[in-house]
Design a protein around this motif. Structure first.
Motif, PDB file in Angstrom:
ATOM      1  N   PHE A   1     -50.447  29.125 -10.956  1.00 44.13           N
ATOM      2  CA  PHE A   1     -50.399  27.698 -11.290  1.00 44.13           C
ATOM      3  C   PHE A   1     -51.058  26.909 -10.160  1.00 44.13           C
ATOM      4  CE2 PHE A   1     -47.776  23.671 -11.596  1.00 44.13           C
ATOM      5  CZ  PHE A   1     -48.475  23.192 -12.699  1.00 44.13           C
ATOM      6  N   VAL A   2     -51.876  25.952 -10.556  1.00 41.07           N
ATOM      7  CA  VAL A   2     -52.710  25.240  -9.567  1.00 41.07           C
ATOM      8  C   VAL A   2     -51.875  24.621  -8.437  1.00 41.07           C
ATOM      9  CG1 VAL A   2     -52.832  23.089 -10.935  1.00 41.07           C
ATOM     10  CG2 VAL A   2     -54.656  23.648  -9.331  1.00 41.07           C
ATOM     11  N   GLU A   3     -50.665  24.127  -8.766  1.00 39.23           N
ATOM     12  CA  GLU A   3     -49.876  23.484  -7.700  1.00 39.23           C
ATOM     13  C   GLU A   3     -49.380  24.521  -6.681  1.00 39.23           C
ATOM     14  OE1 GLU A   3     -46.928  20.794  -9.271  1.00 39.23           O
ATOM     15  OE2 GLU A   3     -48.463  19.708 -10.395  1.00 39.23           O
ATOM     16  N   ASN A   4     -49.201  25.765  -7.152  1.00 34.78           N
ATOM     17  CA  ASN A   4     -48.830  26.817  -6.194  1.00 34.78           C
ATOM     18  C   ASN A   4     -50.020  27.168  -5.292  1.00 34.78           C
ATOM     19  OD1 ASN A   4     -46.226  26.972  -7.160  1.00 34.78           O
ATOM     20  ND2 ASN A   4     -46.688  28.616  -8.620  1.00 34.78           N
ATOM     21  N   VAL A   5     -51.210  27.131  -5.875  1.00 36.78           N
ATOM     22  CA  VAL A   5     -52.407  27.399  -5.062  1.00 36.78           C
ATOM     23  C   VAL A   5     -52.555  26.297  -3.994  1.00 36.78           C
ATOM     24  CG1 VAL A   5     -54.910  27.773  -5.082  1.00 36.78           C
ATOM     25  CG2 VAL A   5     -53.522  28.554  -7.019  1.00 36.78           C
ATOM     26  N   VAL A   6     -52.336  25.064  -4.423  1.00 37.45           N
ATOM     27  CA  VAL A   6     -52.407  23.929  -3.488  1.00 37.45           C
ATOM     28  C   VAL A   6     -51.361  24.107  -2.375  1.00 37.45           C
ATOM     29  CG1 VAL A   6     -51.855  21.463  -3.292  1.00 37.45           C
ATOM     30  CG2 VAL A   6     -53.372  22.261  -5.128  1.00 37.45           C
ATOM     31  N   HIS A   7     -50.141  24.456  -2.788  1.00 39.69           N
ATOM     32  CA  HIS A   7     -49.045  24.649  -1.820  1.00 39.69           C
ATOM     33  C   HIS A   7     -49.454  25.696  -0.770  1.00 39.69           C
ATOM     34  CE1 HIS A   7     -44.974  24.735  -0.374  1.00 39.69           C
ATOM     35  NE2 HIS A   7     -44.807  25.992  -0.709  1.00 39.69           N
ATOM     36  N   GLY A   8     -50.042  26.796  -1.256  1.00 46.40           N
ATOM     37  CA  GLY A   8     -50.480  27.852  -0.335  1.00 46.40           C
ATOM     38  C   GLY A   8     -51.519  27.339   0.658  1.00 46.40           C
ATOM     39  N   HIS A   9     -52.450  26.526   0.170  1.00 42.26           N
ATOM     40  CA  HIS A   9     -53.490  25.983   1.061  1.00 42.26           C
ATOM     41  C   HIS A   9     -52.868  25.086   2.136  1.00 42.26           C
ATOM     42  CE1 HIS A   9     -56.385  27.365  -1.899  1.00 42.26           C
ATOM     43  NE2 HIS A   9     -57.374  26.932  -1.157  1.00 42.26           N
ATOM     44  N   ILE A  10     -51.923  24.255   1.721  1.00 42.11           N
ATOM     45  CA  ILE A  10     -51.359  23.300   2.690  1.00 42.11           C
ATOM     46  C   ILE A  10     -50.452  24.026   3.691  1.00 42.11           C
ATOM     47  CG2 ILE A  10     -49.946  21.213   2.954  1.00 42.11           C
ATOM     48  CD1 ILE A  10     -51.143  20.223   0.289  1.00 42.11           C
TER      49      ILE A  10
END
Ligand code: NAD
Length: 245
Positions: free
Chosen positions: A209-218
């Motif tokens: 899920f895109v928000e999990n990918v974002v979370h990982g980046h941050i």
């Protein structure tokens, strides 16, 4: 710990794209000052400064990276393209240019969006870890150049020079505004072209899920410090469970 004001100034290269825009929105929520650098300007958002340009253009990048301490690099040509020269220019030469510009602009951290396909040789991988070798025979030009791109970014990690880097490797990404994965699946199904099964029907594919990918980046960005073990490393990222496909 006290956060220096400049450490919350970041740039998202590829910030007009699917993942990039989600990243931009979350960074704003978290109080970051965000600049977007992208070849296209696809939306407006209060608080975001847009710089339209090609990442192969160092001068244009330098303007966008002024006073920026953290860079997310999530720009790439669409994977479905077969244009070898474009992939080489953007993913390899472009990434070299991004790294040069980051060094010249005094950027301290670079988080690259890589891809789990960099370790994929065409045979099944289950519970694959980051110590898998890079694919010797990458499946396409996209993957071939994602491998070179990741190597360049990780090699640029240099504590003495003050540039720290890390790479995040998602596989398929889904979520709101996804321009590719789900729309293409739905379209293919509508045209009646999904009425066959490859293998025994139990194949697993990893989607995040895109928000999990974002979370990982941050998380990666915020953990990236000189003493951190993540410096110069790549990390697979996924949801808890793979999707039965
Ligand atoms: P996207 O196509 O929506 O976004 C990519 C952005 O890069 C676009 O806005 C595009 O304009 C920009 N761009 C392309 N060439 C550029 C150039 N020369 N200069 C400046 N900007 C340029 O793609 P996405 O799905 O958001 O993918 C983002 C990153 O995630 C890519 O690096 C991709 O390789 C990686 N990735 C995506 C997926 C996925 O399923 N979507 C899976 C694994 C990895």
């Amino acid at each position: 710990t006290r956060i220096r004001p400049s450490s919350k100034r970041c740039a998202v290269i590829g910030g007009s794209g699917f993942l990039g825009r989600h990243l931009v929105e979350k960074l704003l929520d978290k109080g970051y000052t965000v600049s977007v650098f992208d070849i296209r300007h696809s939306y407006e958002l209060p608080g975001v400064t847009f710089h339209q340009g090609d990442l192969c253009d160092k001068q244009a990048l330098l303007t966008a990276l002024q006073d920026v301490s953290l860079v997310f690099h999530c720009a790439s040509p669409a994977p479905a393209s077969d244009d070898k020269a474009l992939f080489q220019r953007v993913n390899i030469l472009g990434t070299q240019t991004v790294l040069q510009a980051c060094t010249e602009a005094g950027v301290q951290k670079v988080v690259l969006t890589s891809s789990a396909s960099v370790v994929f040789e065409g045979t099944d991988i289950k519970d694959g870890r980051e110590d898998l070798p890079y694919a010797k025979k990458p499946i396409d030009y996209y993957t071939e150049t994602k491998i070179e791109q990741e190597k360049l970014v990780l090699k640029a990690c240099d504590k003495e020079k003050g540039l720290l880097t890390v790479a995040i490797r998602p596989h398929g990404i889904f979520g709101p505004r996804d321009p590719q994965l789900v729309p293409i699946l739905v379209d293919t199904a509508r045209r009646g072209k999904m009425k066959f099964i490859i293998g025994d029907g139990c194949n697993l594919v990893d989607f995040t899920f895109v928000e999990n990918v974002v979370h990982g980046h941050i998380l990666a960005a915020e953990s990236l410090r000189p003493e951190s073990p993540i410096c110069g490393k790549a990390y697979h990222i996924t949801n808890d469970e793979p999707v039965r496909f």
